[in-house]
Design an enzyme around this catalytic site. Structure first.
Site, PDB file in Angstrom:
ATOM      1  N   CYS A   1       0.823  -1.207   0.000  1.00 21.37           N
ATOM      2  CA  CYS A   1       0.000   0.000   0.000  1.00 21.37           C
ATOM      3  C   CYS A   1       0.859   1.260   0.000  1.00 21.37           C
ATOM      4  CB  CYS A   1      -0.934  -0.027   1.222  1.00 21.37           C
ATOM      5  SG  CYS A   1      -1.914   1.471   1.387  1.00 21.37           S
TER       6      CYS A   1
ATOM      7  N   CYS B   1      -0.338   4.057   2.350  1.00 21.22           N
ATOM      8  CA  CYS B   1      -0.057   3.764   3.763  1.00 21.22           C
ATOM      9  C   CYS B   1       1.428   3.955   4.080  1.00 21.22           C
ATOM     10  CB  CYS B   1      -0.412   2.309   4.101  1.00 21.22           C
ATOM     11  SG  CYS B   1      -1.989   1.778   3.479  1.00 21.22           S
ATOM     12  N   ASP B   2       2.300   3.445   3.224  1.00 16.72           N
ATOM     13  CA  ASP B   2       3.716   3.319   3.595  1.00 16.72           C
ATOM     14  C   ASP B   2       4.675   4.199   2.796  1.00 16.72           C
ATOM     15  OD1 ASP B   2       2.961   1.427   5.463  1.00 16.72           O
ATOM     16  OD2 ASP B   2       3.129  -0.221   4.040  1.00 16.72           O
TER      17      ASP B   2
END
Ligand code: NAP
Length: 312
Positions: free
Chosen positions: A135, A138-139
């Site tokens: 993701c 997300c990261d």
């Protein structure tokens, strides 16, 4: 076999399912959550989460899910750690079965999620959350100025790659063929991105690094040549499999198996609602899944208001 009837049965224990549990419990509906044999969804494989509001400092994915689970239990959600193996949504009350029990339900919230596809490499799983991710939103933040690789050739891969290129020093897309599956618009954007490059006809055979990713081994599928390339992170973006097998033939789904809903939560069966990644392939965030869980719970509550059978 135990047989019981519940106002609301929630299938899934990621942010969508647990948020639905919290809202239904606080509405006095005594919901039951079937958590699956492994509870918590995709966040259980996530290290630091910095984009879930309410946590000033990073919280690990498992810690975040433990907080949600405890909160849901504290307000009165019943949790059952079992996999739902069969549903019958043609009868009413609906029937939900696990290997050990059968429960009837006046309403059902499907929050069974989607699993990111894996390369199925031992090194990929070992370094998941330590440089391997599924993701970018997300990261990506953790890889500012770093050298990244993305695997895949579809819309997800190019969206992840173009998102990451805004943060990383460079992004290399590794694809197993010499043609992309992604839409023309995304291809055009990717090909014109100066930080983005491609390695064609190639498969990642190993992710290297002891405690964190330091590179990948890539094999050219036409020549057989294998080489090691240095990268700080690897984003595996080869698609998702929504967990909808048990609903086939009963709930409407698209060609990729995602559930279809009208008004965001309503499936084709009245009284059956949907929340989270099992429907949403666009946002796939913990916070959007949680919001979906809230909406599905409120809609289930409205539906149940019209039901004389509700158990208080
Ligand atoms: P997808 O279209 O199934 O593409 C998966 C990609 O990963 C393909 O290029 C495939 O290669 C590759 N792949 C699959 N398994 C692999 C493996 N084991 N090793 C290496 N490569 C592998 O999945 P997606 O990109 O997630 O898209 C899913 C659906 O959501 C599509 O309908 C897509 O249009 C939609 N979507 C739309 C948007 C948007 O509109 N903005 C964004 C994301 C997704 P091959 O090409 O060789 O099969």
């Amino acid at each position: 076999m135990e047989q019981d009837v519940s106002n609301v049965v929630i299938i899934g224990s990621g942010p969508a399912g647990l948020t639905a549990g919290i809202y239904c419990a606080r509405a006095g509906l005594s919901p039951v959550v079937y958590m699956g044999s492994r509870y918590g969804g995709q966040l259980m494989l996530t290290s630091d989460v910095e984009n879930y509001p309410g946590f000033k400092d990073p919280v690990t994915g498992p810690d975040l899910m433990e907080q949600m689970r405890s909160q849901a239990e504290r307000v009165g959600t019943k949790m059952i750690q079992d996999d739902v193996t069969e549903v019958d949504l043609r009868t009413y009350p609906f029937v939900v079965k696990t290997p050990s029990e059968e429960r009837r339900a006046l309403s059902v919230i499907v929050a069974s999620g989607a699993n990111p596809r894996r390369l199925n490499l031992e090194s990929e799983m070992r370094l998941m959350g330590k440089g391997v991710s599924n993701c970018a939103v997300c990261d990506g933040f953790f890889f500012k100025g770093k050298k990244l690789a993305v695997v895949g050739g579809g819309d997800t891969a190019l969206e992840e790659a173009t998102y990451l290129s805004q943060l990383a020093s460079s992004v290399t897309v590794i694809h197993r063929r010499d043609a992309l599956r992604a839409s023309n618009a995304l291809q055009k954007e990717a090909f014109s991105d100066p930080k983005l490059s491609f390695i064609w006809d190639s498969a990642v055979t190993e992710v290297t690094g002891e405690r964190k990713v330091d590179g990948v081994k890539v094999r050219n599928l036409k020549t057989g040549e294998e080489r090691s390339l240095p990268f700080d992170g690897l984003f595996v973006a080869i698609g998702y499999d929504p967990n909808t097998e048990i609903f086939k033939g009963q709930l409407d789904m698209d060609a990729n198996g995602y559930l279809i809903a009208k008004n965001e939560t309503e499936t084709n069966v009245r009284g059956v609602f949907v929340a989270g990644d099992v429907r949403d392939f666009r946002y796939r965030q913990a916070v959007t899944a949680a919001a979906d869980g809230c909406k599905a719970a409120l809609d289930a509550e409205r539906f149940l208001k019209e039901s004389p059978a509700v158990i208080r």
